[in-house]
Design a protein around this motif. Structure first.
Motif, PDB file in Angstrom:
ATOM      1  N   TYR A 201     155.279  37.098  30.896  1.00 51.59           N
ATOM      2  CA  TYR A 201     156.744  37.062  30.846  1.00 51.59           C
ATOM      3  C   TYR A 201     157.348  36.628  32.174  1.00 51.59           C
ATOM      4  N   ASP A 202     156.791  35.535  32.702  1.00 54.67           N
ATOM      5  CA  ASP A 202     157.337  34.985  33.948  1.00 54.67           C
ATOM      6  C   ASP A 202     158.582  34.179  33.611  1.00 54.67           C
ATOM      7  N   LEU A 203     159.611  34.272  34.405  1.00 55.73           N
ATOM      8  CA  LEU A 203     160.890  33.564  34.192  1.00 55.73           C
ATOM      9  C   LEU A 203     161.309  33.732  32.726  1.00 55.73           C
TER      10      LEU A 203
ATOM     11  N   GLY B 115     161.698  31.857  24.306  1.00 49.86           N
ATOM     12  CA  GLY B 115     160.412  31.944  23.593  1.00 49.86           C
ATOM     13  C   GLY B 115     159.873  33.370  23.653  1.00 49.86           C
ATOM     14  N   HIS B 116     159.938  33.981  24.825  1.00 53.60           N
ATOM     15  CA  HIS B 116     159.488  35.367  24.986  1.00 53.60           C
ATOM     16  C   HIS B 116     160.360  36.310  24.147  1.00 53.60           C
ATOM     17  N   ILE B 117     161.681  36.081  24.216  1.00 56.03           N
ATOM     18  CA  ILE B 117     162.618  36.978  23.516  1.00 56.03           C
ATOM     19  C   ILE B 117     162.367  36.921  21.998  1.00 56.03           C
TER      20      ILE B 117
ATOM     21  N   ILE C  52     151.292  48.414  31.886  1.00 53.90           N
ATOM     22  CA  ILE C  52     150.767  47.323  32.718  1.00 53.90           C
ATOM     23  C   ILE C  52     149.356  46.980  32.253  1.00 53.90           C
ATOM     24  N   GLU C  53     149.092  45.700  32.081  1.00 52.45           N
ATOM     25  CA  GLU C  53     147.735  45.262  31.728  1.00 52.45           C
ATOM     26  C   GLU C  53     147.035  44.831  33.018  1.00 52.45           C
ATOM     27  N   ASP C  54     145.938  45.494  33.336  1.00 55.80           N
ATOM     28  CA  ASP C  54     145.325  45.264  34.648  1.00 55.80           C
ATOM     29  C   ASP C  54     143.862  44.853  34.592  1.00 55.80           C
TER      30      ASP C  54
ATOM     31  N   LYS D  98     142.016  33.688  18.974  1.00 56.39           N
ATOM     32  CA  LYS D  98     141.411  34.215  20.212  1.00 56.39           C
ATOM     33  C   LYS D  98     141.278  35.743  20.225  1.00 56.39           C
ATOM     34  N   PHE D  99     142.122  36.397  19.430  1.00 55.02           N
ATOM     35  CA  PHE D  99     142.082  37.854  19.471  1.00 55.02           C
ATOM     36  C   PHE D  99     141.578  38.464  18.159  1.00 55.02           C
ATOM     37  N   ASP D 100     140.853  37.638  17.387  1.00 57.23           N
ATOM     38  CA  ASP D 100     140.316  38.151  16.111  1.00 57.23           C
ATOM     39  C   ASP D 100     139.382  39.340  16.338  1.00 57.23           C
TER      40      ASP D 100
HETATM   41  N1  C2G Z   1     155.465  32.713  23.749  1.00 56.63           N
HETATM   42  C1  C2G Z   1     156.113  32.191  22.658  1.00 56.63           C
HETATM   43  N2  C2G Z   1     156.806  31.017  22.768  1.00 56.63           N
HETATM   44  C2  C2G Z   1     156.836  30.352  23.935  1.00 56.63           C
HETATM   45  C3  C2G Z   1     156.195  30.884  25.066  1.00 56.63           C
HETATM   46  C4  C2G Z   1     155.509  32.080  24.951  1.00 56.63           C
HETATM   47  O1  C2G Z   1     156.090  32.767  21.547  1.00 56.63           O
HETATM   48  N3  C2G Z   1     157.486  29.200  24.005  1.00 56.63           N
HETATM   49  C5  C2G Z   1     154.713  33.988  23.605  1.00 56.63           C
HETATM   50  C6  C2G Z   1     153.213  33.882  23.897  1.00 56.63           C
HETATM   51  O2  C2G Z   1     152.531  33.354  22.790  1.00 56.63           O
HETATM   52  C7  C2G Z   1     152.848  35.317  24.191  1.00 56.63           C
HETATM   53  C8  C2G Z   1     154.102  35.850  24.897  1.00 56.63           C
HETATM   54  O3  C2G Z   1     155.159  34.933  24.576  1.00 56.63           O
HETATM   55  O4  C2G Z   1     152.656  36.022  22.998  1.00 56.63           O
HETATM   56  C9  C2G Z   1     153.931  35.932  26.398  1.00 56.63           C
HETATM   57  O5  C2G Z   1     153.578  34.650  26.898  1.00 56.63           O
HETATM   58  P1  C2G Z   1     153.098  34.472  28.420  1.00 56.63           P
HETATM   59  O6  C2G Z   1     154.073  35.116  29.297  1.00 56.63           O
HETATM   60  O7  C2G Z   1     152.790  33.033  28.595  1.00 56.63           O
HETATM   61  O8  C2G Z   1     151.787  35.344  28.507  1.00 56.63           O
HETATM   62  P2  C2G Z   1     150.327  34.976  28.025  1.00 56.63           P
HETATM   63  O9  C2G Z   1     149.592  34.263  29.117  1.00 56.63           O
HETATM   64  O10 C2G Z   1     150.398  34.268  26.705  1.00 56.63           O
HETATM   65  O11 C2G Z   1     149.682  36.405  27.875  1.00 56.63           O
HETATM   66  O12 C2G Z   1     146.935  39.510  28.252  1.00 56.63           O
HETATM   67  C10 C2G Z   1     147.967  38.565  28.306  1.00 56.63           C
HETATM   68  C11 C2G Z   1     148.087  37.971  26.959  1.00 56.63           C
HETATM   69  O13 C2G Z   1     146.784  37.779  26.466  1.00 56.63           O
HETATM   70  C12 C2G Z   1     148.805  36.647  26.854  1.00 56.63           C
END
Ligand code: C2G
Length: 446
Positions: free
Chosen positions: A10-12, A16-18, A71-73, A99-101
């Protein structure tokens, strides 16, 4: 109650995140959001994250969709979390399809549609200029530099300079760059310069690049006199440019952690630092050539002295050296640097093999970093009571140059002239010790 969990950097934070968080929340009654820690992201190769973990957590909270933020670490934490929080659904964007199946064993896995046309990478690219980097020199380290720039956002190598035409052209062809033999033509094409030319040309190239208004990353040994180092840092300051010594180990995650652990007192007061570095080189090679400032001290002094100076500081009392010379270059040099309350020593070899470890001894315990300590990915903190020992593992990705490149660009973008990972005064102190050796001060030949 249906519990849903999702993860991300969730950088910047963007739309898409929302959307993703809203859809995840709609899958159940309670949403847990795992936000990656800064070190976890670095470990998985995300080197360009702009917001720190606290800012990213705040941004996720502000969306109002998260009932709980964790927090995922570490790798594998998702399995632990799903069981620990009794999660019913793991949700993630469709860019992770399949990837997460493996999590199906623990809960239901749902891939949600990803929002097209927006990403943190795009936003970072928009807010940050792409720096056109020129490489001076086309030797071994320059070849290693190229692939490392590919994993750092905002870095694009466009040109190479080598006065020997065939070498410049061969390098340019291999890496898809423009080749130059003249500095004046080359420097106009770039915003920043990586100096990987023969040692004795570093000072001149760095000075001319700074005078031309370009940021500089200079390979080790940076320069061969304290005066030159001071002059270049002053020039960079005057011109408001970033000048950085490419002391790769100083910027890698594990070494940085060693320094912070030591400073936080984990082994008590530091009384001794021992650092060794040896790499046998078969002739004929630059390292064994006196005319090109070869020798163990010039080659390996910079990284080794960096470790000592980072750990014990720049206020040393005296320095002495024992050295074995062959054909005008030191094939082995051993040095002792004494401080008011500590001592340190280093052994460097290019024609003598030594154990290449780093040992930091304190009043409560010691830190052991096995060879090759300068490519740090593992170390152990050890005590008299061995049950208290702790091992630390890190990734040291690729050739390890990506960390310094990332720091260099981050300094340029954020208008920082100095970096705590290797202060300018620390870089000057390293140069000063090498100069003392070169001047024969307190040097005994064996
Ligand atoms: N996402 C989205 N649409 C975008 C960008 C991102 O739906 N245009 C979703 C990603 O698919 C993810 C979430 O937003 O489900 C967070 O995306 P990122 O911040 O890019 O993080 P990510 O690297 O996908 O982390 O353990 C970490 C996770 O495995 C994935």
């Amino acid at each position: 109650m249906i519990k849903v969990i999702t993860y991300g950097t969730y950088d910047l934070l963007h739309q898409g995140h929302i959307n993703l968080l809203r859809r995840a929340k709609e899958l159940g009654d309670y949403l847990i959001v795992g936000v990656t820690s800064d070190s976890f992201d670095r470990g998985r190769g995300k080197l360009n994250v702009r917001n720190n973990v606290l800012e990213r957590v705040e941004a996720v909270k502000a969306t109002g969709y998260a009932d709980e933020v964790i927090i995922e670490d570490y790798l594998g934490q998702k399995i632990d979390d799903i069981q620990k929080y009794d999660v019913d659904i793991f949700a993630i964007g469709s860019d992770w399809e399949g990837k997460f199946d493996y999590l199906n064993e623990y809960c239901k896995v749902v891939y949600l549609p990803r929002t097209e046309g927006i990403s943190s990478t795009m936003l970072r690219a928009e807010s940050q200029d792409v720096f056109r980097i020129g490489v001076i020199g086309s030797g071994r380290i320059a070849h290693r530099f190229l692939p490392e720039t590919k994993v750092v956002n905002g870095a694009e190598v466009v040109a190479v300079l080598n006065p020997e035409k065939e070498k410049a052209e061969a390098f340019a062809k291999m890496h898809g760059l423009e080749a130059f033999t003249e500095f004046e033509d080359f420097i106009q094409k770039v915003d920043a310069v990586y100096i990987a030319s023969p040692h004795l040309s570093h000072y001149d190239y760095a000075k001319r690049s700074l005078q031309a208004g370009k940021h500089v990353l200079c390979e080790i040994p940076f320069v061969l006199s304290k005066e030159q180092a001071l002059e270049l840092y002053r020039l960079a300051e005057e011109k408001n440019l970033v000048l950085m010594e490419a002391s790769k180990t100083a910027y890698c995650p594990a070494f940085g952690h060693i320094v912070t652990l030591v400073k936080s007192g984990i082994i008590g007061d530091v009384v001794d630092v021992k650092a060794s570095l040896s790499k046998m080189v078969p002739p004929p090679t630059r390292e064994l050539d006196a005319a090109q400032a070869g020798g163990a001290m010039n080659e390996h002094g910079p990284l080794t002295l960096m470790a000592i100076i980072k750990l014990l500081g720049i206020d040393w009392k005296d320095v002495s050296f024992h050295t074995k010379i062959e054909n005008g270059v030191d094939i082995y040099t051993k040095g002792v640097i004494n401080y008011p309350h500590a001592t340190s020593s280093f052994t460097l070899g290019i024609g003598v093999k030594t154990e290449g470890n780093l040992v930091i001894s304190g009043t409560k315990g010691y830190i052991y970093v096995p060879a090759p300590w300068w490519l740090t990915d593992f170390f152990e903190v050890r005590y008299e009571d061995q049950t208290k020992n702790k091992k630390y593992f890190y990734s040291y990705d690729g050739e390890g140059l990506r960390y310094e490149i990332q720091e260099w660009l981050s300094m340029i973008v954020n208008d920082r002239r100095s970096c705590y990972k290797l202060r300018r005064r620390e870089s000057v102190a390293i140069t000063e010790i090498i100069e003392k050796y070169r001047n024969g001060e307190n040097v005994t030949e064996i």
